[in-house]
Design a protein around this motif. Structure first.
Motif, mmCIF file in Angstrom:
data_model
loop_
_atom_site.group_PDB
_atom_site.id
_atom_site.type_symbol
_atom_site.label_atom_id
_atom_site.label_comp_id
_atom_site.label_asym_id
_atom_site.label_seq_id
_atom_site.Cartn_x
_atom_site.Cartn_y
_atom_site.Cartn_z
ATOM 1 N N UNK A 151 0.811 -1.196 0.000
ATOM 2 C CA UNK A 151 0.000 0.000 0.000
ATOM 3 C C UNK A 151 0.855 1.262 0.000
ATOM 4 N N UNK A 152 2.005 1.216 0.687
ATOM 5 C CA UNK A 152 2.792 2.427 0.843
ATOM 6 C C UNK A 152 3.770 2.646 -0.294
ATOM 7 N N UNK A 153 4.459 1.575 -0.758
ATOM 8 C CA UNK A 153 5.552 1.874 -1.676
ATOM 9 C C UNK A 153 5.820 0.822 -2.739
ATOM 10 N N UNK A 154 4.989 -0.207 -2.848
ATOM 11 C CA UNK A 154 5.316 -1.283 -3.773
ATOM 12 C C UNK A 154 4.725 -1.097 -5.156
ATOM 13 N N UNK A 155 3.954 -0.041 -5.364
ATOM 14 C CA UNK A 155 3.432 0.230 -6.696
ATOM 15 C C UNK A 155 4.540 0.808 -7.569
ATOM 16 N N UNK A 156 4.414 0.563 -8.847
ATOM 17 C CA UNK A 156 5.409 1.069 -9.801
ATOM 18 C C UNK A 156 4.753 2.078 -10.728
ATOM 19 N N UNK A 157 5.364 3.247 -10.847
ATOM 20 C CA UNK A 157 4.848 4.312 -11.703
ATOM 21 C C UNK A 157 5.885 4.638 -12.768
ATOM 22 N N UNK A 158 5.458 4.605 -14.024
ATOM 23 C CA UNK A 158 6.312 5.053 -15.115
ATOM 24 C C UNK A 158 5.981 6.515 -15.404
ATOM 25 N N UNK A 159 6.937 7.389 -15.185
ATOM 26 C CA UNK A 159 6.757 8.810 -15.472
ATOM 27 C C UNK A 159 7.340 9.095 -16.844
ATOM 28 N N UNK A 160 6.504 9.555 -17.757
ATOM 29 C CA UNK A 160 6.959 9.886 -19.109
ATOM 30 C C UNK A 160 6.876 11.393 -19.288
ATOM 31 N N UNK A 161 7.995 11.989 -19.656
ATOM 32 C CA UNK A 161 8.067 13.438 -19.839
ATOM 33 C C UNK A 161 8.228 13.756 -21.326
ATOM 34 N N UNK A 162 7.480 14.729 -21.809
ATOM 35 C CA UNK A 162 7.534 15.065 -23.230
ATOM 36 C C UNK A 162 8.928 15.499 -23.655
#
Length: 308
Positions: free
Chosen positions: A25-36
């Motif tokens: 819940x706190x930190x195991x999710x993965x986010x892909x940040x895509x910047x233009x």
């Protein structure tokens, strides 16, 4: 005694293993940040996002040179299999929508998202625009005698925004003089027609009107003719515009992290979080225009550009 030591050993091992197991819940999710692209406002939005999230973040910057491919980025994102994508800028948002439809998408730093069809079951975003009413209120407080505002625009790009601005200006007792253009070559003549017809010019994010070629002429002409110029980004205030009211880009990133959390936890989506606006004033320009900016406005400013 020996049995007691064995129990203590097992207890320590259990605690150690528990510490190694990530808190989903706190930190195991993965986010892909895509910047233009690597651009100041985009960088600040990503910075705000990273400061506010406890999730794992993998950052990618799209290639923008002619002939360059983003296939390698597509492969890397496919390999990490993110739980959600946070796209910063139009190009990143449309890239993510086209290539990663199976992942939830949260976009930010996009003006007029409907124009790019950024809609869908797994797509949410943060509205970036500052309503014309808010901008006109600030402009009117800065210039108490303000009555007439000039807007130059390309109807193929900005017709909806300008129509909204005309309506909102009337509610504030202001009139709008609009001039339509269809090519960058028409900009000098259009800005000349503003002479004596308006008390200030309001800048809309229109790529036909405002380009590297046209901006030097616009700044020079409005300064020579003592026409106050309100921009949509503080970078233009650095270049000589009188003021700007724009989103606080770091705050946009922070709100993006909240939006991502909503997606990850399955919370219902609201239309958009509110974020702070950033008021920037150029006192040097005000002096050249013989304008005295009210103290109340100076006190409200996020940044004041002065002689110092």
């Amino acid at each position: 005694m020996k049995l007691k030591r064995i129990k203590q050993t097992f207890l320590l091992i259990a605690v150690g293993l528990a510490l190694l197991v990530p808190n989903r819940q706190a930190s195991a999710y993965t986010v892909a940040v895509i910047k233009s692209q690597n651009l100041g406002p985009y960088d600040r939005a990503v910075e705000g996002f990273k400061e506010s999230t406890s999730n794992r973040v993998f950052e990618f910057v799209l290639k923008n040179e002619p002939g360059e491919s983003n296939d390698s980025i597509s492969r890397e994102i496919g390999h990490i299999r993110p739980d959600v994508i946070f796209a910063v800028g139009v190009k990143a948002a449309t890239f993510a929508k086209t290539n990663f439809q199976k992942y939830p998408l949260v976009y930010a730093m996009v003006i007029n998202p409907d124009k790019y069809d950024l809609t869908g079951k797994n797509i949410v975003g943060i509205p970036l625009d500052v309503p014309p009413t808010e901008q006109f209120k600030i402009l009117k407080r800065t210039l108490p005698a303000l009555r007439r505002i000039g807007i130059i625009f390309d109807p193929n790009i900005s017709s909806e925004l300008v129509a909204k601005a005309v309506d909102e200006a009337q509610n504030l007792g202001l009139s709008i003089k609009t001039l339509e253009i269809h090519s960058r070559n028409e900009v000098p003549n259009a800005i000349r027609q503003m002479r004596g017809q308006v008390d200030a010019v309001w800048m809309v994010p229109d790529s036909t009107v405002y380009s590297e070629e046209s901006l030097p002429f616009i700044f020079t002409y409005t300064m020579d003719e003592k026409i106050p110029f309100m921009a949509f980004s503080e970078s233009f205030v650095d270049a000589g515009a009188l003021l700007s009211l724009s989103p606080d880009y770091k705050e946009v990133g922070r709100q993006g992290s909240l939006k991502v959390d909503d997606v990850l936890t399955g919370k219902s989506q609201n239309p958009g979080h509110l974020f702070k606006y950033r008021l920037v004033l150029n006192v040097k320009t005000a002096k050249k225009l013989n304008i005295e900016i009210p103290r109340s406005i100076l006190n409200d400013a996020s940044r004041v550009i002065d002689e110092k």
